[in-house]
Design an enzyme around this catalytic site. Sequence first.
Site, PDB file in Angstrom:
ATOM      1  N   GLU A   1       2.041   1.792  -3.240  1.00  0.00           N
ATOM      2  CA  GLU A   1       0.987   2.301  -4.048  1.00  0.00           C
ATOM      3  C   GLU A   1       1.082   3.869  -4.274  1.00  0.00           C
ATOM      4  O   GLU A   1       0.846   4.535  -5.211  1.00  0.00           O
ATOM      5  CB  GLU A   1      -0.470   1.732  -3.768  1.00  0.00           C
ATOM      6  CG  GLU A   1      -1.344   2.176  -4.471  1.00  0.00           C
ATOM      7  CD  GLU A   1      -2.465   2.702  -3.451  1.00  0.00           C
ATOM      8  OE1 GLU A   1      -2.894   4.037  -3.460  1.00  0.00           O
ATOM      9  OE2 GLU A   1      -3.143   1.781  -2.601  1.00  0.00           O
TER      10      GLU A   1
ATOM     11  N   HIS B   1       0.869  -1.121   0.158  1.00  0.00           N
ATOM     12  CA  HIS B   1       0.125  -0.053   0.045  1.00  0.00           C
ATOM     13  C   HIS B   1       0.824   1.175   0.017  1.00  0.00           C
ATOM     14  O   HIS B   1       0.564   2.253  -0.754  1.00  0.00           O
ATOM     15  CB  HIS B   1      -1.008  -0.030   1.373  1.00  0.00           C
ATOM     16  CG  HIS B   1      -1.781   1.243   1.542  1.00  0.00           C
ATOM     17  ND1 HIS B   1      -1.345   1.894   2.398  1.00  0.00           N
ATOM     18  CD2 HIS B   1      -2.684   1.857   0.618  1.00  0.00           C
ATOM     19  CE1 HIS B   1      -2.168   3.154   2.211  1.00  0.00           C
ATOM     20  NE2 HIS B   1      -2.999   3.073   1.467  1.00  0.00           N
TER      21      HIS B   1
END
Lengths: 453, 454
Positions: A68, A65
């Site tokens: 990302e 994450h």
Amino acid sequence: MRRLLILFMLGALVAPAFAQVHEYELDNGMTLLVREDHRAPVVVSQIWYKVGASYEHNGITGISHLLEHMMFKGTEKHGPGEFSRIIAEHGGRENAFTSKDFTAYFQQLEKSRLPISFELEADRMRNLTLPEEEFSKEREVVIEERKLRTEDNPRAVTYEQFNAAAFMISPYRHPTIGWMNDLENLAVKDLRQWYRHWYAPNNATLVVVGDVEPDQVYALAKQHFGKIPAVEPPVIKPRLEPPQTGERRITVREPAELPYLILGYHVPVLKTAETEWEPYALEVMAGVLSGGRSARLPAKLVRGKQIAAGANAGYSLYARQSEQFTLSATPARDHNLDDLEQALLAEIETLRNELVSEQELERIKAQVVANDVYERDSIFYQAMQMGILETVGLGWQTMEAYREKIDAVTPEQIRKVARKYLRVNNRTVATLKPLPLNSQLPGMAPSTTASPH
Amino acid sequence: MKRLNWKITTAVIVIVALTFTVARLDRPGDIDSADSSSSLAIQSWKTDNGARVVFVPADELPMVDVRVVFDAGSARDGELPGLARMTAGMLNEGAGDWDTDELAKRFDDIGANYSASAKRDMAAFSLRTLVDKPLREQALSTFASILGEPTFPREAFNRVRRNTLVSLQNKKQSPGDLAEDKFYKELFGEHPYATPVSGEEASVKAIQRADLRAFYKEHMVASNAVVAIVGKLSREQAEALAEQVTGKLESGEPAPSLPEVEPLPEAKRVDLSHPSAQTHILVGQPGMRRGDRDYFSLYVGNHILGGSGFGSRIMETIREDRGLAYSSYSYFVPQRVNGAFIMGLQTSNKQTEQALGLLQEVLVKFIDEGPTEEELQHAKKNITGGFPLRIDSNKDIVEYLAMIGFYDLPHDYLDTFNDNVEDITAADIREAFQRRIDPEKLLTVTVGNGNSSE
């Protein structure tokens, strides 16, 4: 290079046919899925990577994450934030999301702007710079995100603790956003390695839906992504959850106003099931419990007995690893967690002992038929379904089979999976027992606000 | 049963990198833009009993969306905050000869989706159904009964009231909800926009069935209603549909005008203590109305200030340059009369004063200097270039139609929107912000781990 053209048919219940899905594979192993939808002059482009929280291990949770987030922080060609600026200048919307099983990036644009999306995505697939200075700031942003979503949300804390208790070995025990201490200790060099390992064309699926011509999209994809070399991704160990040997119960004590209850059972999903109909029977069972206002939990617990203020069943048919079948609920006023748990368990007993009525089954099947049509109102949703199925390894064709498989589920099968999986020794129970909001205890949220620096 | 929805909302936790500030808005309020090449052929007429109808045919999918909105939001609550929302939520608890379970089954059996909501200006009732005649007939007759002959059963009322109290308790454990309620209360003072749409504990306890009946009878009437329809229907079928769903409504009277919103007399800061890791900060003033003469200047200006996520000044200053928050934004809520203008963020408790200072600085500079020419051109390209995305689904279009009808916006509102955006200059934005937003009189609300100011 192969090119598949697959026509697919709906079952007998609904007349209009879906558009075809066109599947292509580039020489470097990247998969491209295209579906035409000419209702509006727009296109959605999504790129799906086979990496997410369930690929992580203890100590680096949250890395997918955080990476990302860093994907917006620039390449050699385009500086930090420039990706978003260029898309915005072309009237586009863009974002990204990470889950246990995937990381995905998308752009929604007027149809003629698709090349811009491809150029930028191809660029950041291998050329991310991951500057240290940007990383330090973004880690703080993600720490704030964790506080917003989890630390300051008592139900989210409970759900996180529930997963950590239900799964001892499976990577599904870790939150997608990562444990706070892991986030505080992630370094940019960890992200560089993670990026090199997983961001490659042969580990990605590109999904395009909209007012496009499939062969042109294929040519465009070859032009932008075709030259990126394949990189063999690491092989991760399966880390399968061993059978549960007895009920687990945990309590979360947090400052809160409302108690909350989660019950869960280990169950197979489509990807892991030895018997293919079982996950579909579990899917229908979730619908019997909370698919619509007439389903059992709202009808019997919220309205009939009035024990719950709200109650839901949850099941992830398309997960990559075996999941939990959950029931979660908030007690109504003047009812406590014990009453609520007994009422939920009574519903489980009913599923184990009695056959679901034909009427309930027909109702669920009717909803599936209608949703088949409704879902086509959103090209984003269509792309998302194809992306998830391809990324977890089920293949996009699975969505076509869905209706038929649901139609084939019988009351006996639902009772069988209830008896097989909804057993006390396979159960985890998490309860949120509120502390007063004005209490101050060690370990409470404010104590975690110390900066890592 | 919505198959993927389960996966997304209940089981898979999806974490998004950017901030969806738009999701916080009264949706159609912030999705304005148009391109002449993509205009919608809006048809409109009135039903026999006086409800306004707006219709766009859409033949591609065998389904129909209907959205009926009434001037029956919480601004009409009077002395009983929460009344509008509870009334809207009670309509499907009993109607005509059907009880709540029968109503639920009538929709679920055919896969129709029904929802009801109330906001400050409007109460909205939405129906989505397959267009096949027997299915459509069942959905529409049920919908018409819910709108036109609700029975407000006693037992259901008691349950809904108890569960409303639970939802109010839920808000107390959410610093974001606490901050928003406090902000509206301080911003709007005696104005009907001041109270929470979901009500307050004391008022919800005081509400009786008779209050709901009276509210329904006065406000949910044809002359107070707009029916928006999008779907695979001919004009004749749409006319019949509109007559059917409004057929049981009284003609009634249009709602009276709302009082004007007074500007804040002076700056004010309110701090509430909450055992959270972050402090939620809201800063703002009364903003603008629908159809406001400054609408386009403020809309485009806010896009640059904090309305467009990445690239906006607030997001760049708070998140991109310093990593102080995950979400930071500004927005106007254009309403029947001036709604709120809000800037907001959430940050770790110890960073509260730093973040608040930056937020104020960004605003003051923007008001003083206005946007740069480059920022303005960039914003215009984003707004006008993104138009086709805003009407690319029936769901989007039906919400637009209801908004245009409800606020009496011209039917070419979408067709002229891009031109109106293109006409705005940097000087227009600066001038409008200087006239409308006074940085000396800002309301500031914080909820977090600091001490309470009251």
